[in-house]
Design a protein around this motif. Structure first.
Motif, mmCIF file in Angstrom:
data_model
loop_
_atom_site.group_PDB
_atom_site.id
_atom_site.type_symbol
_atom_site.label_atom_id
_atom_site.label_comp_id
_atom_site.label_asym_id
_atom_site.label_seq_id
_atom_site.Cartn_x
_atom_site.Cartn_y
_atom_site.Cartn_z
ATOM 1 N N ASP A 75 -9.383 -0.885 -1.345
ATOM 2 C CA ASP A 75 -10.789 -0.548 -1.150
ATOM 3 C C ASP A 75 -10.906 0.295 0.119
ATOM 4 O O ASP A 75 -10.707 -0.187 1.223
ATOM 5 C CB ASP A 75 -11.595 -1.848 -1.022
ATOM 6 C CG ASP A 75 -13.062 -1.562 -0.813
ATOM 7 O OD1 ASP A 75 -13.519 -0.501 -1.278
ATOM 8 O OD2 ASP A 75 -13.742 -2.381 -0.167
ATOM 9 N N PHE A 76 -11.215 1.574 -0.053
ATOM 10 C CA PHE A 76 -11.306 2.473 1.110
ATOM 11 C C PHE A 76 -12.668 2.290 1.764
ATOM 12 O O PHE A 76 -13.697 2.409 1.092
ATOM 13 C CB PHE A 76 -11.109 3.924 0.658
ATOM 14 C CG PHE A 76 -9.718 4.182 0.165
ATOM 15 C CD1 PHE A 76 -8.712 4.538 1.045
ATOM 16 C CD2 PHE A 76 -9.402 4.030 -1.170
ATOM 17 C CE1 PHE A 76 -7.433 4.763 0.594
ATOM 18 C CE2 PHE A 76 -8.128 4.245 -1.634
ATOM 19 C CZ PHE A 76 -7.141 4.621 -0.753
ATOM 20 N N GLU A 77 -12.619 1.995 3.056
ATOM 21 C CA GLU A 77 -13.857 1.722 3.767
ATOM 22 C C GLU A 77 -14.618 3.017 4.034
ATOM 23 O O GLU A 77 -14.079 3.930 4.662
ATOM 24 C CB GLU A 77 -13.535 1.064 5.091
ATOM 25 C CG GLU A 77 -14.345 -0.203 5.308
ATOM 26 C CD GLU A 77 -13.837 -0.921 6.528
ATOM 27 O OE1 GLU A 77 -14.453 -0.770 7.569
ATOM 28 O OE2 GLU A 77 -12.786 -1.594 6.403
ATOM 29 N N GLU A 88 -6.236 -1.948 -6.307
ATOM 30 C CA GLU A 88 -7.411 -2.673 -5.818
ATOM 31 C C GLU A 88 -7.819 -2.140 -4.446
ATOM 32 O O GLU A 88 -8.835 -2.558 -3.900
ATOM 33 C CB GLU A 88 -7.096 -4.176 -5.671
ATOM 34 C CG GLU A 88 -6.596 -4.843 -6.942
ATOM 35 C CD GLU A 88 -7.647 -4.841 -8.040
ATOM 36 O OE1 GLU A 88 -8.751 -5.306 -7.777
ATOM 37 O OE2 GLU A 88 -7.359 -4.331 -9.145
ATOM 38 N N LYS A 97 -4.397 2.590 3.676
ATOM 39 C CA LYS A 97 -4.845 2.112 2.352
ATOM 40 C C LYS A 97 -4.262 3.001 1.252
ATOM 41 O O LYS A 97 -3.871 2.518 0.188
ATOM 42 C CB LYS A 97 -6.374 2.146 2.275
ATOM 43 C CG LYS A 97 -7.062 1.131 3.157
ATOM 44 C CD LYS A 97 -7.559 -0.030 2.327
ATOM 45 C CE LYS A 97 -8.044 -1.190 3.180
ATOM 46 N NZ LYS A 97 -9.351 -0.968 3.753
ATOM 47 N N ASN A 121 -11.763 5.995 -3.498
ATOM 48 C CA ASN A 121 -12.137 4.792 -4.259
ATOM 49 C C ASN A 121 -12.268 5.128 -5.734
ATOM 50 O O ASN A 121 -11.811 4.388 -6.605
ATOM 51 C CB ASN A 121 -13.472 4.234 -3.746
ATOM 52 C CG ASN A 121 -13.259 3.357 -2.535
ATOM 53 O OD1 ASN A 121 -12.215 2.712 -2.386
ATOM 54 N ND2 ASN A 121 -14.217 3.349 -1.636
ATOM 55 N N ALA A 164 -13.406 8.649 1.533
ATOM 56 C CA ALA A 164 -13.236 7.263 1.089
ATOM 57 C C ALA A 164 -13.817 7.095 -0.313
ATOM 58 O O ALA A 164 -13.193 6.476 -1.186
ATOM 59 C CB ALA A 164 -13.907 6.320 2.068
ATOM 60 N N ASP A 165 -14.999 7.694 -0.538
ATOM 61 C CA ASP A 165 -15.623 7.589 -1.866
ATOM 62 C C ASP A 165 -14.727 8.213 -2.928
ATOM 63 O O ASP A 165 -14.512 7.650 -4.001
ATOM 64 C CB ASP A 165 -16.990 8.289 -1.875
ATOM 65 C CG ASP A 165 -18.040 7.456 -1.150
ATOM 66 O OD1 ASP A 165 -17.743 6.281 -0.885
ATOM 67 O OD2 ASP A 165 -19.115 7.989 -0.843
ATOM 68 N N ALA A 201 -8.834 5.671 -7.128
ATOM 69 C CA ALA A 201 -8.132 4.390 -7.293
ATOM 70 C C ALA A 201 -8.603 3.701 -8.576
ATOM 71 O O ALA A 201 -7.794 3.190 -9.359
ATOM 72 C CB ALA A 201 -8.381 3.505 -6.081
ATOM 73 N N ARG A 202 -9.926 3.733 -8.781
ATOM 74 C CA ARG A 202 -10.472 3.096 -9.994
ATOM 75 C C ARG A 202 -9.952 3.788 -11.258
ATOM 76 O O ARG A 202 -9.506 3.150 -12.208
ATOM 77 C CB ARG A 202 -12.004 3.153 -9.974
ATOM 78 C CG ARG A 202 -12.652 2.022 -9.193
ATOM 79 C CD ARG A 202 -14.119 1.896 -9.561
ATOM 80 N NE ARG A 202 -14.864 3.111 -9.347
ATOM 81 C CZ ARG A 202 -15.352 3.488 -8.171
ATOM 82 N NH1 ARG A 202 -15.165 2.736 -7.109
ATOM 83 N NH2 ARG A 202 -16.030 4.605 -8.044
#
Ligand code: ADP
Length: 497
Positions: free
Chosen positions: A244-246, A242, A232, A261, A257-258, A264-265
Motif C-alpha cells: 500500500d503506497f502511502e 498488497e 514499497k 497503488n 503513490a496513486d 499494484a491492484r
C-alpha cells in the motif's frame, strides 16, 4: 557484467536528489554572490564615475538652456549648487575666451585653478571631438598630466592627488560660440570598497551555510517520501501485491503513490487471473485426457467393451481436446496481435444462415428451436473466418444457457448503414455485476448450467478479441430471469466500394 547489473551500477553511481539539490543551491548562491561582487564591488568606481559624469551632463543641459537668460550668472550659480558641481562658462569672441559666468561650490574645485594653456588644450580636445569632451583627471600637488603632456598648476590650494571628473562642451546660440567647463570631485572609493569587501565576505559565508542547510532540509522533504515509495515498490517487485503506497507529502508523490497503488491492484488481479487460467486449462485438459485414457484401457483390457460406442467417446473427447487447444492458440495469437483480420466483402446474412445449418442435428434430436430473422442482405468488409467464429460462439452460448424453453433467436437488423447481429436466449440472464467479467478468458459465472454444446470457457474472450480487431461495436443486454441478447454491429459496405 550483464545489462541489468550495468544499469544497477550506473544508477548507484548517479548522484541522489540530496547531492543534486545541495550542488544546485550552492552553485546558485555562489553565482548570485559573484554577481553582487562584480556589480557592487568591482564595478563600484566605474558606476560612481559614470554617475558623476551624468550629473555634469545634467548641469550642462541646464546651463545650455539658460544661456540667453538675463540673469544667466545667477542661474549658473543655482545650477552649480543644485548639482554640486563647479562651472565656468566662456563666450568666444574673436578667438578669445571671455568668462561670462561661473560658480565654485566646492573647495576641491579644480577648473578655477587651471593654467590658460590647459584651458585652451581642453577647448581644443572638445573641438576635435565634435564639441564635447569628458575626462577623468588626476591632479598632483602642482601639476596635472594630459595626453602625456605636463601642465603646471598656479600653485594655489591644491589638495594632493585630487581626482576630478571634467566635462568640456562647446556650443552655439544666436550665432555666438560658448565654451562650458564643469568639474566634480571624484572622492576615492577604495575605503568604501574595503568596507564592502569585509561585509561581503561575511554575507557570502552566511549565505553559503544557509543555502547548504536549506538544501539539506529541502532534499530531506523531497527524498523521504520517495524513499518510502521505493521500499514499497521493491516489495511489489518481489510479488507482494498488497503493498500500500502511502499518498502523502507533495502532489507529485501523491500522484506517484496513486499510480503505483493502481498498478499494484492491476498486477495483483492479472496475477490472480493468470493462476486461475492455468488451473482452469489444466483441469479442462485433464478431464478429456482422463476419459481417453480410461476408455482406451477398458477397450484394451475388456474385449467386450471394444465397441464403436466407446471408440466414439474417445473420438469426441479428442475432438474436445483439440478444440480447446486450437481455441487457446487462437486466443493467444489474437491477443498478441500476431494474426490480423484478412478483410473481404461477404454477406453476413448468408454466413449466419450457413452457420445455423450446423445446428440441424441439435434441433432434430434435442428439441431446440433456433429462429432466424433477417432484414435482407448485409454486405460487410471483415474477416469471414473470424466472424464465423464469433457467430458460432455466440449461438453456442445461447444454446447452452437458454434454459428449458430451448429457444434461441438469431436476428440480423439493418439501421443507418449499419448491420446488427444478435442472438437472444430465454436463459437465466447474467447478473449486472458479472457483465463486465464474462469477456475475460476463462471467466465462468459459477453455476451449474445445461450444456448442450460443451464450451471451452474461452468463447467470449475470442469474440471480444476478434471484434476489437475489427473495431466493431459489441455488447450484451441481459436481464436476470428473462434472458440475454448478445450482439455486435458493423458498417454495411457497398459491394462496389
Ligand atoms: P463458456 O465455455 O463457459 O460458455 P464463454 O467465454 O463463452 O465460456 O462464456 C463465459 C461465461 O459467460 C460463461 O461461462 C457464462 O457464465 C457467461 N455466458 C456466456 N453466454 C451466456 C448466455 N447466453 N447466457 C448467460 N450467461 C452466458
Amino acid at each position: 557484467m550483464n545489462n541489468q547489473e550495468r544499469a544497477v551500477t550506473k544508477r548507484r553511481t548517479q548522484a541522489g536528489i540530496r547531492i543534486k539539490l545541495i550542488c544546485a543551491l550552492v552553485i546558485f548562491t555562489a553565482l548570485v554572490l559573484i554577481a553582487i561582487w562584480v556589480l557592487q564591488i568591482r564595478l563600484l568606481s566605474y558606476f560612481y564615475e559614470k554617475e558623476k559624469f551624468e550629473e555634469l551632463e545634467d548641469a550642462y543641459e541646464e546651463i545650455y538652456t539658460r544661456i540667453t537668460d538675463s540673469d544667466f550668472k545667477a542661474q549658473v550659480q543655482k545650477t552649480a549648487e543644485q548639482h554640486g558641481v563647479c562651472v565656468r562658462v566662456f563666450q568666444i569672441i574673436d578667438g578669445m575666451a571671455k568668462e561670462i559666468g561661473g560658480a565654485e561650490v566646492s573647495a576641491s574645485c579644480m577648473i578655477h585653478h587651471l593654467p590658460t594653456r590647459l584651458l585652451s588644450n581642453l577647448y581644443q580636445s572638445a573641438a576635435e571631438n565634435g564639441g564635447s569632451y569628458d575626462k577623468r583627471m588626476e591632479f598632483n600637488q602642482n601639476f596635472v598630466e594630459k595626453d602625456g603632456e605636463k601642465f603646471y598648476l598656479p600653485g594655489i590650494h591644491n589638495p594632493a592627488n585630487a581626482v576630478s571628473a571634467i566635462c568640456v562642451r562647446i556650443f552655439e546660440n544666436g550665432g555666438n560660440v560658448y565654451f562650458a567647463l564643469l568639474d566634480s570631485e571624484l572622492t576615492p572609493v577604495s575605503a568604501t570598497i574595503n568596507t564592502l569587501q569585509v561585509q561581503f565576505m561575511w554575507t557570502a559565508c552566511f549565505l553559503l551555510v544557509a543555502a547548504l542547510v536549506f538544501a539539506l532540509i529541502l532534499s530531506r522533504l523531497i527524498a523521504t517520501p520517495l524513499s518510502a515509495i521505493t521500499q514499497k515498490a521493491a516489495k511489489l517487485a518481489a510479488g507482494n501485491y498488497e503493498a500500500d503506497f502511502e499518498a502523502s507529502g507533495y502532489r507529485e508523490v501523491v500522484e506517484l503513490a496513486d499510480a503505483l497503488n493502481f498498478a499494484a491492484r492491476e498486477i495483483g488481479a492479472t496475477d490472480h487471473l493468470q493462476k486461475e487460467l492455468i488451473a482452469n486449462i489444466s483441469h479442462d485438459l485433464r478431464t478429456p485426457l482422463t476419459m481417453i485414457k480410461g476408455y482406451s484401457e477398458i477397450m484394451r483390457d475388456l474385449p467386450g467393451e471394444n465397441n464403436a460406442e466407446n471408440a466414439q467417446i474417445i473420438i469426441d473427447e479428442t475432438t474436445r481436446l483439440s478444440e480447446l487447444v486450437s481455441d487457446l492458440l487462437d486466443l493467444s495469437k489474437l491477443q498478441a496481435g500476431t494474426i490480423k483480420p484478412e478483410y473481404e466483402l461477404f454477406d453476413l446474412t448468408q454466413l449466419a444462415k450457413d452457420t445455423l445449418v450446423r445446428y440441424d442435428a441439435l434441433v432434430r434430436h434435442n428439441g431446440y428451436r433456433i429462429l432466424f430473422e433477417s432484414e435482407g442482405e448485409a454486405t460487410v468488409l471483415a474477416d469471414r473466418g473470424m466472424i464465423l467464429q464469433v457467430i458460432y460462439n455466440l449461438i453456442n452460448n445461447a444454446v447452452n444457457y437458454t434454459g428449458s424453453s430451448l429457444r434461441v433467436r438469431v436476428a440480423i437488423t439493418l439501421k443507418d448503414d449499419r448491420v446488427r447481429f444478435s442472438v437472444a436466449d430465454d436463459g437465466e440472464g447474467i447478473e449486472p455485476e458479472m457483465i463486465e467479467s464474462i469477456w475475460d478468458r476463462y471467466y465462468r459465472v459459477d453455476k451449474v448450467h445445461n450444456r448442450a454444446v460443451i464450451g471451452t470457457g474461452l468463447g467470449l474472450s475470442i469474440v471480444k478479441s476478434i471484434l476489437d480487431a475489427h473495431g466493431a461495436l459489441y455488447g450484451v443486454d441481459s436481464a436476470v430471469g428473462v434472458g440475454s441478447v448478445f450482439w455486435f454491429e458493423m458498417p454495411v459496405s457497398k459491394a462496389d466500394n
